[in-house]
Design a protein around this motif. Structure first.
Motif, PDB file in Angstrom:
ATOM      1  N   GLN A  54       0.880  -1.094   0.071  1.00  0.00           N
ATOM      2  CA  GLN A  54       0.037   0.180  -0.057  1.00  0.00           C
ATOM      3  C   GLN A  54       0.715   1.330  -0.051  1.00  0.00           C
ATOM      4  OE1 GLN A  54      -2.792  -0.054   3.200  1.00  0.00           O
ATOM      5  NE2 GLN A  54      -3.875  -1.783   2.458  1.00  0.00           N
ATOM      6  N   ALA A  55       1.970   1.292   0.515  1.00  0.00           N
ATOM      7  CA  ALA A  55       2.915   2.399   0.760  1.00  0.00           C
ATOM      8  C   ALA A  55       3.205   3.273  -0.509  1.00  0.00           C
ATOM      9  CB  ALA A  55       4.184   2.031   1.432  1.00  0.00           C
ATOM     10  N   PRO A  56       3.372   2.787  -1.665  1.00  0.00           N
ATOM     11  CA  PRO A  56       3.603   3.243  -2.903  1.00  0.00           C
ATOM     12  C   PRO A  56       2.510   4.280  -3.468  1.00  0.00           C
ATOM     13  CG  PRO A  56       4.591   1.366  -3.197  1.00  0.00           C
ATOM     14  CD  PRO A  56       4.078   1.201  -2.014  1.00  0.00           C
ATOM     15  N   ALA A  57       1.470   3.583  -3.281  1.00  0.00           N
ATOM     16  CA  ALA A  57       0.247   4.544  -3.815  1.00  0.00           C
ATOM     17  C   ALA A  57      -0.115   5.488  -2.918  1.00  0.00           C
ATOM     18  CB  ALA A  57      -0.903   3.467  -4.130  1.00  0.00           C
ATOM     19  N   VAL A  58      -0.138   5.248  -1.581  1.00  0.00           N
ATOM     20  CA  VAL A  58      -0.515   6.194  -0.524  1.00  0.00           C
ATOM     21  C   VAL A  58       0.589   7.154  -0.622  1.00  0.00           C
ATOM     22  CG1 VAL A  58      -0.918   6.917   1.851  1.00  0.00           C
ATOM     23  CG2 VAL A  58      -1.739   4.522   0.769  1.00  0.00           C
ATOM     24  N   ALA A  59       1.978   7.036  -0.583  1.00  0.00           N
ATOM     25  CA  ALA A  59       2.986   8.131  -0.967  1.00  0.00           C
ATOM     26  C   ALA A  59       2.895   8.831  -1.992  1.00  0.00           C
ATOM     27  CB  ALA A  59       4.306   7.396  -0.724  1.00  0.00           C
ATOM     28  N   GLY A  60       2.516   8.147  -3.247  1.00  0.00           N
ATOM     29  CA  GLY A  60       2.265   8.786  -4.262  1.00  0.00           C
ATOM     30  C   GLY A  60       1.458  10.009  -4.434  1.00  0.00           C
ATOM     31  N   VAL A  61       0.171   9.592  -3.935  1.00  0.00           N
ATOM     32  CA  VAL A  61      -0.731  10.658  -3.583  1.00  0.00           C
ATOM     33  C   VAL A  61      -0.504  11.800  -2.574  1.00  0.00           C
ATOM     34  CG1 VAL A  61      -3.302  10.878  -3.237  1.00  0.00           C
ATOM     35  CG2 VAL A  61      -2.518   8.825  -4.543  1.00  0.00           C
ATOM     36  N   THR A  62       0.074  11.282  -1.393  1.00  0.00           N
ATOM     37  CA  THR A  62      -0.072  12.227  -0.188  1.00  0.00           C
ATOM     38  C   THR A  62       1.201  12.903  -0.491  1.00  0.00           C
ATOM     39  OG1 THR A  62       0.768  10.598   0.966  1.00  0.00           O
ATOM     40  CG2 THR A  62      -1.507  10.977   0.857  1.00  0.00           C
ATOM     41  N   LEU A  63       2.200  12.418  -0.451  1.00  0.00           N
ATOM     42  CA  LEU A  63       3.615  12.928  -0.562  1.00  0.00           C
ATOM     43  C   LEU A  63       3.899  13.646  -1.745  1.00  0.00           C
ATOM     44  CD1 LEU A  63       5.436  10.549   1.729  1.00  0.00           C
ATOM     45  CD2 LEU A  63       4.340  12.313   2.513  1.00  0.00           C
ATOM     46  N   VAL A  64       4.003  12.833  -2.720  1.00  0.00           N
ATOM     47  CA  VAL A  64       4.765  13.213  -4.354  1.00  0.00           C
ATOM     48  C   VAL A  64       3.934  14.180  -4.911  1.00  0.00           C
ATOM     49  CG1 VAL A  64       5.389  12.527  -6.468  1.00  0.00           C
ATOM     50  CG2 VAL A  64       5.919  11.243  -4.259  1.00  0.00           C
ATOM     51  N   ARG A  65       2.445  13.963  -5.080  1.00  0.00           N
ATOM     52  CA  ARG A  65       1.683  14.711  -5.770  1.00  0.00           C
ATOM     53  C   ARG A  65       1.604  16.284  -4.887  1.00  0.00           C
ATOM     54  NH1 ARG A  65      -4.543  14.861  -7.623  1.00  0.00           N
ATOM     55  NH2 ARG A  65      -4.316  16.355  -9.262  1.00  0.00           N
ATOM     56  N   GLY A  66       1.194  15.870  -3.536  1.00  0.00           N
ATOM     57  CA  GLY A  66       1.171  17.050  -2.793  1.00  0.00           C
ATOM     58  C   GLY A  66       2.298  18.084  -2.785  1.00  0.00           C
ATOM     59  N   ALA A  67       3.584  17.507  -2.543  1.00  0.00           N
ATOM     60  CA  ALA A  67       4.473  18.206  -2.727  1.00  0.00           C
ATOM     61  C   ALA A  67       4.877  19.038  -4.203  1.00  0.00           C
ATOM     62  CB  ALA A  67       5.742  17.668  -2.395  1.00  0.00           C
ATOM     63  N   TYR A  68       4.706  18.584  -5.211  1.00  0.00           N
ATOM     64  CA  TYR A  68       4.757  19.037  -6.380  1.00  0.00           C
ATOM     65  C   TYR A  68       3.496  20.069  -6.721  1.00  0.00           C
ATOM     66  CZ  TYR A  68       8.895  16.569  -8.171  1.00  0.00           C
ATOM     67  OH  TYR A  68      10.134  16.308  -8.163  1.00  0.00           O
ATOM     68  N   ARG A  69       2.593  19.773  -6.467  1.00  0.00           N
ATOM     69  CA  ARG A  69       1.323  20.579  -6.207  1.00  0.00           C
ATOM     70  C   ARG A  69       1.711  22.072  -5.720  1.00  0.00           C
ATOM     71  NH1 ARG A  69      -2.939  22.476  -3.896  1.00  0.00           N
ATOM     72  NH2 ARG A  69      -2.717  21.032  -2.035  1.00  0.00           N
ATOM     73  N   LEU A  70       2.062  21.762  -4.344  1.00  0.00           N
ATOM     74  CA  LEU A  70       2.720  23.214  -3.750  1.00  0.00           C
ATOM     75  C   LEU A  70       3.747  23.751  -4.296  1.00  0.00           C
ATOM     76  CD1 LEU A  70       2.191  21.924  -0.115  1.00  0.00           C
ATOM     77  CD2 LEU A  70       0.943  23.496  -1.172  1.00  0.00           C
ATOM     78  N   GLY A  71       4.657  22.848  -5.001  1.00  0.00           N
ATOM     79  CA  GLY A  71       5.742  23.621  -5.715  1.00  0.00           C
ATOM     80  C   GLY A  71       5.301  24.327  -6.853  1.00  0.00           C
ATOM     81  N   TYR A  72       4.401  23.804  -7.766  1.00  0.00           N
ATOM     82  CA  TYR A  72       3.753  24.512  -8.707  1.00  0.00           C
ATOM     83  C   TYR A  72       2.990  25.744  -8.278  1.00  0.00           C
ATOM     84  CZ  TYR A  72       5.202  20.967 -12.007  1.00  0.00           C
ATOM     85  OH  TYR A  72       6.066  20.154 -12.660  1.00  0.00           O
ATOM     86  N   LEU A  73       2.357  25.612  -7.264  1.00  0.00           N
ATOM     87  CA  LEU A  73       1.547  26.982  -6.702  1.00  0.00           C
ATOM     88  C   LEU A  73       2.704  27.822  -6.449  1.00  0.00           C
ATOM     89  CD1 LEU A  73      -1.288  25.246  -4.853  1.00  0.00           C
ATOM     90  CD2 LEU A  73      -1.482  26.342  -6.758  1.00  0.00           C
ATOM     91  N   GLU A  74       3.499  27.590  -5.808  1.00  0.00           N
ATOM     92  CA  GLU A  74       4.600  28.478  -5.094  1.00  0.00           C
ATOM     93  C   GLU A  74       5.301  29.060  -6.320  1.00  0.00           C
ATOM     94  OE1 GLU A  74       7.233  27.326  -2.029  1.00  0.00           O
ATOM     95  OE2 GLU A  74       5.769  27.140  -0.617  1.00  0.00           O
ATOM     96  N   ASP A  75       5.427  28.391  -7.400  1.00  0.00           N
ATOM     97  CA  ASP A  75       6.135  29.128  -8.553  1.00  0.00           C
ATOM     98  C   ASP A  75       5.140  29.879  -9.564  1.00  0.00           C
ATOM     99  OD1 ASP A  75       8.164  28.932 -10.498  1.00  0.00           O
ATOM    100  OD2 ASP A  75       7.321  27.628 -11.802  1.00  0.00           O
ATOM    101  N   GLY A  76       4.013  30.099  -9.040  1.00  0.00           N
ATOM    102  CA  GLY A  76       3.063  30.900  -9.463  1.00  0.00           C
ATOM    103  C   GLY A  76       2.108  30.541 -10.391  1.00  0.00           C
TER     104      GLY A  76
END
Length: 133
Positions: free
Chosen positions: A53-75
């Motif tokens: 289960q860990a890769p799917a949960v990590a992909g959704v919560t950690l990776v996608r969330g971190a990149y989404r915030l990165g893109y939002l901070e990039d404007g």
């Protein structure tokens, strides 16, 4: 601002969400999988199920969330940030699942879980279709 790659932004909330969702998923699977739990024992079952289960949960919560915030901070806008984070999430899930199933430290626990699943379904289908009694 046209670059696809941005610096991901990890937060404490993402780690808490990851831990909470993984614990919730394991609790549900533990409660509704008595045959696999019986075959592998509670510890082996939780280890194998957690690794699966860990890769799917990590992909959704950690990776996608971190990149989404990165893109939002990039404007970038909300929709663009969400859409651009999807390939990162999919890549993390696919590579994580491959690593968990194929790399030796993890593959022993997940392999035992997969073999238990296969044996349980083989017995179940045999009972249903009259092959074994």
């Amino acid at each position: 601002m046209s670059a696809f790659v941005v610096e991901p932004v990890f937060t404490q909330l993402q780690l808490l969400a990851f831990a909470g969702l993984l614990a919730f998923g394991l609790a549900i699977e533990f409660a509704f999988s008595p045959r696999r739990r019986e075959r592998l024992g509670a510890g082996g079952f939780l280890l194998g199920a957690g690794l699966m289960q860990a890769p799917a949960v990590a992909g959704v919560t950690l990776v996608r969330g971190a990149y989404r915030l990165g893109y939002l901070e990039d404007g970038r806008g909300f929709l663009e940030a969400n859409l651009r984070s999807i390939p990162w999430m999919i890549g993390a899930i696919v590579l994580g699942r491959l690593a968990v199933r194929r790399l030796p430290p993890f593959s022993f626990a997940t392999g035992a879980l997969i073999r238990a699943d296969r044996a349980i379904w083989s017995e179940r289908l045999g009972r249903w279709f009259g092959g074994r009694r």
